[in-house]
Design a protein around this motif. Structure first.
Motif, PDB file in Angstrom:
ATOM      1  N   SER A 190     -14.813  27.158  -1.778  1.00 27.24           N
ATOM      2  CA  SER A 190     -15.476  28.467  -1.772  1.00 27.24           C
ATOM      3  C   SER A 190     -16.397  28.625  -2.975  1.00 27.24           C
ATOM      4  CB  SER A 190     -14.433  29.593  -1.809  1.00 27.24           C
ATOM      5  OG  SER A 190     -13.941  29.827  -0.527  1.00 27.24           O
ATOM      6  N   LYS A 226     -20.456  27.749  -2.959  1.00 34.01           N
ATOM      7  CA  LYS A 226     -20.833  27.500  -1.567  1.00 34.01           C
ATOM      8  C   LYS A 226     -22.097  28.272  -1.203  1.00 34.01           C
ATOM      9  CE  LYS A 226     -18.311  29.110   1.848  1.00 34.01           C
ATOM     10  NZ  LYS A 226     -17.109  29.198   2.699  1.00 34.01           N
ATOM     11  N   ASN A 227     -22.091  29.579  -1.496  1.00 29.50           N
ATOM     12  CA  ASN A 227     -23.251  30.405  -1.184  1.00 29.50           C
ATOM     13  C   ASN A 227     -24.025  30.788  -2.441  1.00 29.50           C
ATOM     14  OD1 ASN A 227     -22.264  30.448   1.461  1.00 29.50           O
ATOM     15  ND2 ASN A 227     -21.003  32.226   1.017  1.00 29.50           N
ATOM     16  N   VAL A 228     -23.268  31.046  -3.503  1.00 26.15           N
ATOM     17  CA  VAL A 228     -23.858  31.532  -4.745  1.00 26.15           C
ATOM     18  C   VAL A 228     -23.382  30.621  -5.868  1.00 26.15           C
ATOM     19  CG1 VAL A 228     -23.793  33.447  -6.393  1.00 26.15           C
ATOM     20  CG2 VAL A 228     -23.949  33.929  -3.958  1.00 26.15           C
ATOM     21  N   MET A 267     -32.166  29.147   5.864  1.00 25.56           N
ATOM     22  CA  MET A 267     -31.006  30.005   6.138  1.00 25.56           C
ATOM     23  C   MET A 267     -31.492  31.193   6.962  1.00 25.56           C
ATOM     24  SD  MET A 267     -28.293  28.923   4.217  1.00 25.56           S
ATOM     25  CE  MET A 267     -27.356  30.134   3.332  1.00 25.56           C
ATOM     26  N   THR A 300     -23.589  39.590   0.251  1.00 28.11           N
ATOM     27  CA  THR A 300     -24.664  39.285  -0.705  1.00 28.11           C
ATOM     28  C   THR A 300     -26.008  39.852  -0.274  1.00 28.11           C
ATOM     29  OG1 THR A 300     -25.194  37.199   0.395  1.00 28.11           O
ATOM     30  CG2 THR A 300     -23.567  37.115  -1.377  1.00 28.11           C
ATOM     31  N   LEU A 306     -29.981  36.325  -0.428  1.00 32.36           N
ATOM     32  CA  LEU A 306     -29.351  35.561  -1.515  1.00 32.36           C
ATOM     33  C   LEU A 306     -30.192  35.501  -2.773  1.00 32.36           C
ATOM     34  CD1 LEU A 306     -27.549  32.442  -0.024  1.00 32.36           C
ATOM     35  CD2 LEU A 306     -26.586  34.206  -1.493  1.00 32.36           C
ATOM     36  N   ARG A 325     -15.577  35.603  -1.190  1.00 33.90           N
ATOM     37  CA  ARG A 325     -16.301  34.346  -0.983  1.00 33.90           C
ATOM     38  C   ARG A 325     -17.812  34.476  -0.886  1.00 33.90           C
ATOM     39  NH1 ARG A 325     -16.863  33.504   4.748  1.00 33.90           N
ATOM     40  NH2 ARG A 325     -15.740  35.075   5.906  1.00 33.90           N
ATOM     41  N   GLN A 365     -20.303  20.720  -2.078  1.00 31.27           N
ATOM     42  CA  GLN A 365     -19.607  21.299  -0.928  1.00 31.27           C
ATOM     43  C   GLN A 365     -18.940  20.220  -0.088  1.00 31.27           C
ATOM     44  OE1 GLN A 365     -18.853  24.140   1.190  1.00 31.27           O
ATOM     45  NE2 GLN A 365     -18.714  24.756  -0.921  1.00 31.27           N
ATOM     46  N   ASP A 399     -19.734  36.168   0.915  1.00 32.62           N
ATOM     47  CA  ASP A 399     -20.121  36.088   2.315  1.00 32.62           C
ATOM     48  C   ASP A 399     -21.496  36.744   2.510  1.00 32.62           C
ATOM     49  OD1 ASP A 399     -19.160  36.460   5.375  1.00 32.62           O
ATOM     50  OD2 ASP A 399     -19.935  38.349   4.619  1.00 32.62           O
ATOM     51  N   ASP A 400     -22.222  36.360   3.558  1.00 29.76           N
ATOM     52  CA  ASP A 400     -23.594  36.878   3.731  1.00 29.76           C
ATOM     53  C   ASP A 400     -23.627  38.382   3.992  1.00 29.76           C
ATOM     54  OD1 ASP A 400     -22.720  35.403   6.444  1.00 29.76           O
ATOM     55  OD2 ASP A 400     -23.869  37.182   6.948  1.00 29.76           O
TER      56      ASP A 400
END
Lengths: 589, 170
Positions: free
Chosen positions: A312, A315-317, A586, A291, A294, A285, B67, A287-288
C-alpha cells in the motif's frame, strides 16, 4: 481395534477444524457435492448454520459478521454455481480487507478438468479475488489447510480465503491435526520498526499544519487500536479526518474530528488535507476517491504512512516516511515515544491552524434546504440518527447516494458499528451484511440504510431474516432513481438520464408483508419520526419505505478528476465537467 | 538522481513454494495489475525444501517496480523476492535455439558467425542448422539479428536466468 482408529471422514475433519478455530456460525447453501458436510452439520449442534437464499448473500453476511465482531466469517457453498455466486462477495471482502474463510465444494478429484456436472475451476476463478486459496487433494491435508486458511485470513492485512474441497476428500478418511500443529511460513510483520516510529513522532511533533488521516486499517486492527489512535490524536490536539472505511475509528463527536474526507467528504476535511504541511495516514490507502486529482493532492504536505501492507505504501502517492506494521502496535509505540521525548505540539501554529479549519467549518458544508412538504433524504437520516443513537445501533448500507448521506449525517462514535461496501461499491451489500451483524449481535438494533434500487439486488434475503427471526430494519430512501447514477448524469452527462430511472418498483410495504416482515411507509416529513419509532418498537424484520425528494443531489462533492480545493458545495454552484479526464495514463472516473 | 517517470528494466528473483498454481498467481498478478513481463523463467531449484525459483525481467517506473516487488511479497507461497538489478552486481544468461535454413554461401556465412558467437551446432541437415547460443540477452538478440538475412526460420529462447555475484545465496 476401533479405539486406535484416529481416522475421520473429510466432513468430520472439516467441522472439527472449524470448531477448533472458534467458528460459531456458518452462512451457507447446500448442494450436490457438499451434502456429506451438511449431513455432518445435521448431526451436531455446536455450529449454527444460517441458510441464505443466494450464495452472494452468504458472503456479505459473513462480512457483516466479521466486521462487527473482529472474528473470521465463515461461508459454506457447493461447487459450480454455488461457488461462482460467491465471487462478488469475495472481491468485496478483498477490497475492504475483511477476514473470511469460504469453503467451496468441488467435483471429485478424478473428475476435475472433465467438465463434470457443476464443475467450475474455482481455484482459478477466485485466484485474483481472494487473499489466498487452496485446493485440498487428500483428507490428511484437510485440517492443516483449514487452520492455515484461518491464519492467512486474519493475519497481516485481512482478507478472504477459499478452501476448495473435492467430494472424494469430503467423504474420504484422514488424520485430524489440531491447530497447534499447523506450520506456516506466512508471518506478516506486526511490530513497527522503532527507529521509523521515532522519526515519525519527530515529524509529528514538528508539524505546524498537521492532520491525521485514518482508514479502515485502524478498525481492522481492533478496538484497542482505535482507542490508542484516539489517545494519540488527543495528546497532539491535531485534527483527524476519517475515510469511509475509517468512520468510527475516532469518535465523530470529538471536536478534533473534521469528518469524512474525499469525494463526498466535508469541506473542512478536504481543505485541511490540501493545506496541511503533514498528513499522518494510519491504515488508509490514498484511494482515488480520497485523493482526487493526484498531481494536486496535498501539494504542501509531507506524508507519513502507517500500514500493515507494504504494497500500500507508495502505490498511489509517494510518501516521505513509512512505518510497516499493525496499527495497534505502532500507535502504542508512538504514544510511548511521544511521552518519553516529552513532545509538545507547536502551540501557536496549531492555534492558527485550528482557526483556519474553523473558518472552513463555518461554511457548514453539510447544510441542505429542508422542506416541510417533501422528505429530504438527509433529513430522514438525521432523524434516524437522533431517534436511534440511544440504542447504539449497527448500521449497514447499500451503495449510492444514501450511503454517502449516511456517512455524512450519521455520527459514529465507536468502531465496528458501521458496515459498508467501500472498495468494490457493491449494491446489494447492505441487507445480507445486516443479517450477519444481527446473527452476531442478537439483541442489537441493526439497520440497513438502503436505496430502492440497491435493495432489490439481494431482496431475497428478507426470507432468510424471517426464517431465522433476525429483526433487521431496512430503511429505504426511495427516490425512484439510481440516485448516484442520476446525479452523475445530471452533473456530467448533460442531464440525459439514460436508464437510471426504474419505472417500476415493487410496493415495498406489500413486499414486506409477502415475506412475513412488517412494512411501513412515510411520504411526508411529518411522518418520518413516527415510522422510525414504530420500526424500532417492532421485534421483527421491517422494511420502511421512505419516499424522498427524487432530485436531491449529494454534496459536497469533488467532481471526478478534480482536486480537494475544487469542491462543489451545493447545487447553487453550476457544475459542468467533461467526462473521463485522462492523466498520464490514469483514467480518473 | 534518476527521473521518477523514467522506465527502468529490472531482473527480479523470486523464491516460491513449488506447488500447483504458484506460477499462475505470479503471472496473474502481472496481468491483473498491468505490469510488463519481458522474460520469465521458472524451475524447481531445491528438491528437499520443494522450492522453485522464478526469474522475471520486468520494466516500469521506480514506483511501479517497487509495487511489483511488494505485490509479489504479498503472495502467500512467495518466500523471498530480490531485485538483482538494485541489490548489487549480478550475472544473467539466456539460451536460445536458432534454426537457420538455406544453402550455399549463406549457409557457410551462418556457420562463421556462429563460430564468432561461440554458438554450437546441435542439429544439422543438408538444408538447415540448429544453433545453440548462450549469453546475455543482448548477445542472443545480436546473434538472431545477424541470422535473419541468412535464412532464419525459427527461434526458441529460455528467458533469462540470473544470479547475484559473490558468495552469498539469495
Amino acid at each position: 481395534m476401533a479405539q486406535h482408529d484416529t481416522q475421520m471422514t473429510g466432513a468430520e475433519i472439516l467441522l472439527k477444524a472449524l470448531v477448533d478455530q472458534g467458528v460459531e456460525v456458518i452462512f451457507g447453501y447446500p448442494g450436490g457435492v457438499v451434502l456429506p458436510i451438511y449431513d455432518e452439520l445435521f448431526k451436531q449442534n455446536r455450529l449454527r448454520h444460517i441458510l441464505v437464499r443466494h450464495e452472494q448473500a452468504a458472503v456479505h453476511a459473513a462480512e457483516g459478521y466479521a466486521r462487527s465482531t473482529g472474528k473470521v466469517g465463515c461461508v459454506l457453498v457447493t461447487s459450480g454455481p454455488g461457488a461462482t455466486n460467491t465471487i462478488t462477495g469475495l472481491t468485496d471482502a478483498l477490497m475492504d480487507s475483511v477476514p473470511l474463510v469460504c469453503i467451496t465444494g468441488q467435483v471429485p478429484t478424478h473428475l476435475i478438468g472433465n467438465d463434470a456436472f457443476q464443475e467450475a475451476d474455482i481455484v482459478g476463478i477466485t485466484r485474483p479475488c481472494t487473499k489466498h486459496n487452496y485446493l485440498v487433494k487428500k483428507a490428511d491435508d484437510l485440517a492443516r489447510t483449514v487452520h492455515e486458511a484461518f491464519h492467512v485470513a486474519k493475519s497481516g492485512r485481512p482478507g478472504p480465503v477459499v478452501v476448495d474441497l473435492p467430494k472424494d476428500v469430503i467423504t474420504g478418511r484422514g488424520e485430524y491435526q489440531p491447530p497447534s500443529r499447523m506450520k506456516t511460513k506466512y508471518k506478516p510483520q506486526v511490530k513497527g520498526d522503532l527507529k521509523a516510529i521515532e522519526k515519525a513522532v519527530e515529524m509529528i511533533a514538528a508539524a505546524k499544519r498537521p492532520i491525521f488521516y485514518v482508514g479502515g486499517g485502524v478498525v481492522n486492527s481492533g478496538v484497542a487500536a482505535c482507542q490508542l489512535l484516539t489517545q494519540l490524536v488527543r495528546m497532539t490536539g491535531y485534527p483527524c479526518t476519517q475515510t469511509l472505511m475509517g468512520l468510527g475509528a475516532f469518535p465523530a463527536s470529538d471536536p478534533l474530528s473534521v469528518g469524512m474526507l474525499g469525494m463526498h467528504g466535508t469541506y473542512e476535511a478536504n481543505l485541511a488535507m490540501h493545506g496541511s504541511d503533514l498528513i499522518i495516514n494510519v491504515g488508509a490507502r490514498f484511494d482515488d476517491r480520497i485523493t482526487g486529482r493526484l498531481k494536486d493532492f496535498a501539494p504542501t504536505a509531507k506524508k507519513i504512512h502507517i500500514d500493515i501492507d507494504p504494497s500500500s505504501i507508495n502505490k498511489n502517492v509517494m510518501v516521505d516516511h513509512a512505518v510497516v506494521g499493525d496499527a495497534a502496535h505502532i500507535l502504542e509505540d508512538m504514544i510511548k515515544v511521544w511521552k518519553a521525548k516529552q513532545c509538545r505540539p507547536h502551540e501557536k501554529a496549531l492555534k492558527e491552524w485550528w482557526a483556519t479549519i474553523d473558518g472552513w467549518r463555518g461554511r457548514n458544508c453539510l447544510h441542505y434546504e429542508n422542506s416541510n412538504k417533501i422528505i429530504k433524504p438527509q433529513y430522514a437520516i438525521q432523524r434516524l440518527y437522533e431517534l436511534t443513537k440511544y440504542k447504539n445501533p449497527y448500521i449497514t448500507t447499500e451503495v449510492g447516494q444514501h450511503q454517502m448521506w449516511t456517512a455524512q449525517h450519521f455520527k459514529f462514535e465507536q468502531p465496528c458499528h458501521w458496515m459498508t461496501s467501500g472498495g468494490l461499491g457493491t449494491m446489494g451489500y447492505g441487507l445480507p451484511s445486516a443479517m450477519g451483524v444481527q446473527v452476531a449481535h442478537p439483541g442489537a438494533l441493526v439497520i440497513d440504510i438502503a436505496g430502492e434500487s440497491s435493495i432489490q439486488m439481494n431482496i431475497q434475503e428478507m426470507a432468510t431474516l424471517c426464517q431465522h427471526r433476525l429483526p433487521v430494519k431496512v430503511f429505504i430512501l426511495n427516490n425512484q432513481y439510481m440516485g448516484m447514477v442520476r446525479q452523475w448524469q445530471e452533473l456530467i452527462h448533460g442531464g440525459r438520464y439514460s436508464e437510471s430511472h426504474m419505472e417500476h418498483h415493487p410496493d415495498f410495504v406489500k413486499l414486506a408483508d409477502a415475506f412475513g416482515a412488517v412494512g411501513l411507509r412515510a411520504t411526508k416529513p411529518s411522518e418520518v419520526d413516527d415510522v422510525i419509532k414504530e420500526m424500532i418498537s417492532v421485534d421483527r424484520p421491517v422494511i420502511v419505505d421512505v419516499r424522498t425528494d427524487a432530485s436531491e443531489n449529494c454534496f459536497p462533492m469533488i467532481m471526478p478528476g478534480m482536486a480537494h480545493n475544487e469542491m462543489v458545495l451545493g447545487p447553487e454552484e453550476n457544475v459542468h465537467v467533461e467526462p473521463g479526464s485522462d492523466e498520464g495514463g490514469m483514467v480518473l472516473v | 538522481m534518476s527521473n521518477e517517470q523514467e522506465i527502468e528494466r529490472h531482473t527480479i528473483a523470486v523464491l516460491v513454494a513449488n506447488e500447483a498454481g504458484v506460477l499462475a498467481r505470479v503471472i496473474g498478478l502481472f496481468s491483473g495489475r498491468g505490469y510488463n513481463i519481458e522474460s520469465l523463467t521458472v524451475a524447481e531449484t531445491d528438491t528437499t525444501e520443494s522450492l522453485s525459483r522464478i526469474t522475471i525481467v520486468t520494466s516500469g517506473t521506480k514506483m511501479i517496480v517497487e509495487q511489483i516487488k511488494n505485490q509479489l511479497r504479498r503472495l502467500v507461497p512467495v518466500y523471498k523476492v530480490a531485485d538483482l538489478t538494485t541489490d548489487g552486481p549480478h550475472v544473467s544468461r539466456e539460451l536460445a535455439l536458432v534454426k537457420v535454413a538455406g544453402a550455399g554461401e549463406k549457409r557457410v556465412e551462418s556457420l562463421r558467425i556462429a563460430d564468432i558467437f561461440r554458438a554450437n551446432v546441435i542439429d544439422s541437415t543438408n538444408e538447415s542448422f540448429v544453433f545453440e547460443v548462450v549469453g546475455a540477452t543482448e548477445k542472443v538478440d545480436a546473434f538472431i539479428k545477424l541470422m535473419e538475412p541468412l535464412g532464419l526460420v525459427d527461434v526458441s529462447r529460455t528467458g533469462v536466468a540470473a544470479i547475484a555475484r559473490g558468495a552469498n545465496p539469495l
